[in-house]
Design a protein around this motif. Structure first.
Motif, PDB file in Angstrom:
ATOM      1  N   LEU A 159       9.653  14.229  -3.110  1.00 49.78           N
ATOM      2  CA  LEU A 159       8.416  14.889  -2.689  1.00 49.78           C
ATOM      3  C   LEU A 159       7.344  13.870  -2.283  1.00 49.78           C
ATOM      4  CD1 LEU A 159       8.165  17.796  -5.293  1.00 49.78           C
ATOM      5  CD2 LEU A 159       8.738  17.968  -2.854  1.00 49.78           C
ATOM      6  N   ALA A 160       7.257  12.765  -3.013  1.00 46.09           N
ATOM      7  CA  ALA A 160       6.288  11.720  -2.675  1.00 46.09           C
ATOM      8  C   ALA A 160       6.625  11.104  -1.321  1.00 46.09           C
ATOM      9  CB  ALA A 160       6.258  10.646  -3.763  1.00 46.09           C
ATOM     10  N   ASP A 161       7.901  10.786  -1.112  1.00 47.79           N
ATOM     11  CA  ASP A 161       8.327  10.243   0.180  1.00 47.79           C
ATOM     12  C   ASP A 161       8.074  11.243   1.307  1.00 47.79           C
ATOM     13  OD1 ASP A 161       9.180   7.668  -0.499  1.00 47.79           O
ATOM     14  OD2 ASP A 161      11.217   8.347  -0.970  1.00 47.79           O
ATOM     15  N   TYR A 162       8.398  12.497   1.033  1.00 50.29           N
ATOM     16  CA  TYR A 162       8.218  13.531   2.045  1.00 50.29           C
ATOM     17  C   TYR A 162       6.745  13.656   2.435  1.00 50.29           C
ATOM     18  CZ  TYR A 162       8.296  17.915   4.522  1.00 50.29           C
ATOM     19  OH  TYR A 162       8.135  18.877   5.490  1.00 50.29           O
ATOM     20  N   PHE A 163       5.859  13.687   1.441  1.00 49.20           N
ATOM     21  CA  PHE A 163       4.449  13.824   1.773  1.00 49.20           C
ATOM     22  C   PHE A 163       3.953  12.628   2.590  1.00 49.20           C
ATOM     23  CE2 PHE A 163      -0.048  12.992   1.078  1.00 49.20           C
ATOM     24  CZ  PHE A 163      -0.564  14.124   1.682  1.00 49.20           C
ATOM     25  N   ASN A 164       4.318  11.413   2.184  1.00 50.40           N
ATOM     26  CA  ASN A 164       3.891  10.232   2.944  1.00 50.40           C
ATOM     27  C   ASN A 164       4.367  10.307   4.391  1.00 50.40           C
ATOM     28  OD1 ASN A 164       2.280   8.759   1.190  1.00 50.40           O
ATOM     29  ND2 ASN A 164       3.976   7.589   0.351  1.00 50.40           N
ATOM     30  N   SER A 165       5.598  10.719   4.598  1.00 48.76           N
ATOM     31  CA  SER A 165       6.127  10.847   5.961  1.00 48.76           C
ATOM     32  C   SER A 165       5.447  11.986   6.711  1.00 48.76           C
ATOM     33  CB  SER A 165       7.634  11.090   5.927  1.00 48.76           C
ATOM     34  OG  SER A 165       8.286   9.989   5.365  1.00 48.76           O
ATOM     35  N   ALA A 166       5.267  13.100   6.032  1.00 54.23           N
ATOM     36  CA  ALA A 166       4.621  14.250   6.671  1.00 54.23           C
ATOM     37  C   ALA A 166       3.197  13.905   7.084  1.00 54.23           C
ATOM     38  CB  ALA A 166       4.624  15.448   5.723  1.00 54.23           C
ATOM     39  N   TRP A 167       2.475  13.211   6.216  1.00 53.79           N
ATOM     40  CA  TRP A 167       1.085  12.857   6.518  1.00 53.79           C
ATOM     41  C   TRP A 167       1.009  12.027   7.784  1.00 53.79           C
ATOM     42  CZ3 TRP A 167      -2.235   8.778   7.127  1.00 53.79           C
ATOM     43  CH2 TRP A 167      -3.594   9.078   7.042  1.00 53.79           C
ATOM     44  N   ALA A 168       1.881  11.036   7.936  1.00 55.94           N
ATOM     45  CA  ALA A 168       1.888  10.216   9.154  1.00 55.94           C
ATOM     46  C   ALA A 168       2.230  11.077  10.367  1.00 55.94           C
ATOM     47  CB  ALA A 168       2.873   9.058   9.010  1.00 55.94           C
ATOM     48  N   GLY A 169       3.124  12.025  10.189  1.00 51.44           N
ATOM     49  CA  GLY A 169       3.470  12.943  11.273  1.00 51.44           C
ATOM     50  C   GLY A 169       2.318  13.855  11.649  1.00 51.44           C
ATOM     51  N   TRP A 170       1.561  14.321  10.654  1.00 48.77           N
ATOM     52  CA  TRP A 170       0.396  15.161  10.946  1.00 48.77           C
ATOM     53  C   TRP A 170      -0.623  14.372  11.763  1.00 48.77           C
ATOM     54  CZ3 TRP A 170      -0.587  17.037   5.241  1.00 48.77           C
ATOM     55  CH2 TRP A 170       0.480  17.838   4.825  1.00 48.77           C
ATOM     56  N   TYR A 171      -0.797  13.128  11.375  1.00 49.04           N
ATOM     57  CA  TYR A 171      -1.732  12.249  12.076  1.00 49.04           C
ATOM     58  C   TYR A 171      -1.312  12.094  13.540  1.00 49.04           C
ATOM     59  CZ  TYR A 171      -4.038   7.804  13.272  1.00 49.04           C
ATOM     60  OH  TYR A 171      -4.756   6.820  13.883  1.00 49.04           O
ATOM     61  N   ASP A 208       0.841  -1.201   0.000  1.00 51.10           N
ATOM     62  CA  ASP A 208       0.000   0.000   0.000  1.00 51.10           C
ATOM     63  C   ASP A 208       0.876   1.251   0.000  1.00 51.10           C
ATOM     64  OD1 ASP A 208      -2.711   1.320   0.435  1.00 51.10           O
ATOM     65  OD2 ASP A 208      -1.644   1.995   2.243  1.00 51.10           O
ATOM     66  N   ASP A 209       1.929   1.235   0.792  1.00 50.10           N
ATOM     67  CA  ASP A 209       2.844   2.372   0.853  1.00 50.10           C
ATOM     68  C   ASP A 209       3.512   2.594  -0.505  1.00 50.10           C
ATOM     69  OD1 ASP A 209       4.333   4.393   2.506  1.00 50.10           O
ATOM     70  OD2 ASP A 209       6.031   3.162   1.831  1.00 50.10           O
ATOM     71  N   GLN A 210       3.884   1.514  -1.177  1.00 52.02           N
ATOM     72  CA  GLN A 210       4.479   1.628  -2.512  1.00 52.02           C
ATOM     73  C   GLN A 210       3.472   2.207  -3.507  1.00 52.02           C
ATOM     74  OE1 GLN A 210       7.840   1.677  -1.923  1.00 52.02           O
ATOM     75  NE2 GLN A 210       7.800   0.982  -4.025  1.00 52.02           N
ATOM     76  N   ARG A 211       2.217   1.755  -3.415  1.00 55.82           N
ATOM     77  CA  ARG A 211       1.186   2.319  -4.308  1.00 55.82           C
ATOM     78  C   ARG A 211       0.963   3.795  -4.010  1.00 55.82           C
ATOM     79  NH1 ARG A 211      -1.253  -2.879  -3.549  1.00 55.82           N
ATOM     80  NH2 ARG A 211      -2.527  -2.054  -1.858  1.00 55.82           N
ATOM     81  N   SER A 212       0.964   4.169  -2.730  1.00 56.14           N
ATOM     82  CA  SER A 212       0.814   5.574  -2.356  1.00 56.14           C
ATOM     83  C   SER A 212       1.971   6.394  -2.928  1.00 56.14           C
ATOM     84  CB  SER A 212       0.781   5.701  -0.827  1.00 56.14           C
ATOM     85  OG  SER A 212       0.791   7.046  -0.438  1.00 56.14           O
ATOM     86  N   TYR A 213       3.173   5.869  -2.770  1.00 54.53           N
ATOM     87  CA  TYR A 213       4.350   6.538  -3.324  1.00 54.53           C
ATOM     88  C   TYR A 213       4.213   6.709  -4.828  1.00 54.53           C
ATOM     89  CZ  TYR A 213       9.040   7.101  -5.186  1.00 54.53           C
ATOM     90  OH  TYR A 213      10.122   7.553  -5.892  1.00 54.53           O
TER      91      TYR A 213
END
Length: 192
Positions: free
Chosen positions: A155-167, A125-130
């Motif tokens: 940017l894709a990696d950053y957003f995925n990491s940022a989103w988890a951090g926002w959560y 799922d993480d790979q598909r999100s990326y």
């Protein structure tokens, strides 16, 4: 011998997914699941298996829904940047208004560290999100909406990491303004 109740398995998995999503794996009892699914425990065991097997199937169902959403967004004829900005705003909305937020994030922390099948589903799922974010960002770059000197993978990696951090930040602080400001900052950095 008692007759097992027949049921719609796909609908039962959807209902069980909602219970796991709300309560988490550890806090969900077999009774919670069978009541939500409107079946008896023998029907569950005979068709799907135990609680763990049901959870694995629910996580897979959840990630399949996400994949369908990403595919639909990628196929959109709208501006790639507009699709990305809408996606970011929807992510923020889910974090601050959704009772249950993201089942994938919850499952990663609660179960994936000890369950290899769940870990594999969430890794895919993480790979598909990326891939979704990478492709959307690349399309925006090709259209001149994001500077061509940016790295779509980063940017894709950053957003995925940022989103988890926002959560995580929202769970700890319950500050919607903080989450919105971080999202707006990320969007601003994309469009500089």
């Amino acid at each position: 011998m008692a007759r097992n109740v027949e049921f719609n398995e796909a609908e039962a998995i959807r209902k069980a997914m909602e219970v796991f999503w709300k309560k988490g794996y550890n806090a969900t009892s077999l009774r919670d699941l069978t009541e939500a699914m409107q079946i008896n425990s023998s029907s569950l065991y005979n068709t799907i298996g135990d609680k763990q097997e049901l959870f694995v199937r629910c996580v897979q169902h959840y990630t399949d829904i996400r994949k369908q959403d990403w595919d639909k967004r990628l196929a959109s004829k709208r501006s790639p940047l507009a699709v990305l900005v809408d996606y970011i705003h929807e992510a923020v909305n889910i974090i601050i208004n959704g009772e249950d937020s993201c089942m994938a994030v919850k499952s990663a922390f609660e179960v994936a560290t000890n369950d290899e099948r769940v870990k594999q589903i969430l890794a895919a799922d993480d790979q598909r999100s990326y891939r979704f974010l990478h492709d959307l960002i690349k399309k925006a770059m090709d259209k001149g909406e994001i500077h061509a000197d940016e790295d779509p993978g980063l940017l894709a990696d950053y957003f995925n990491s940022a989103w988890a951090g926002w959560y995580e930040s929202y769970i700890l602080h319950k500050d919607p303004v903080k989450i919105k400001r971080m999202a707006e900052y990320f969007i601003k950095q994309l469009t500089k």
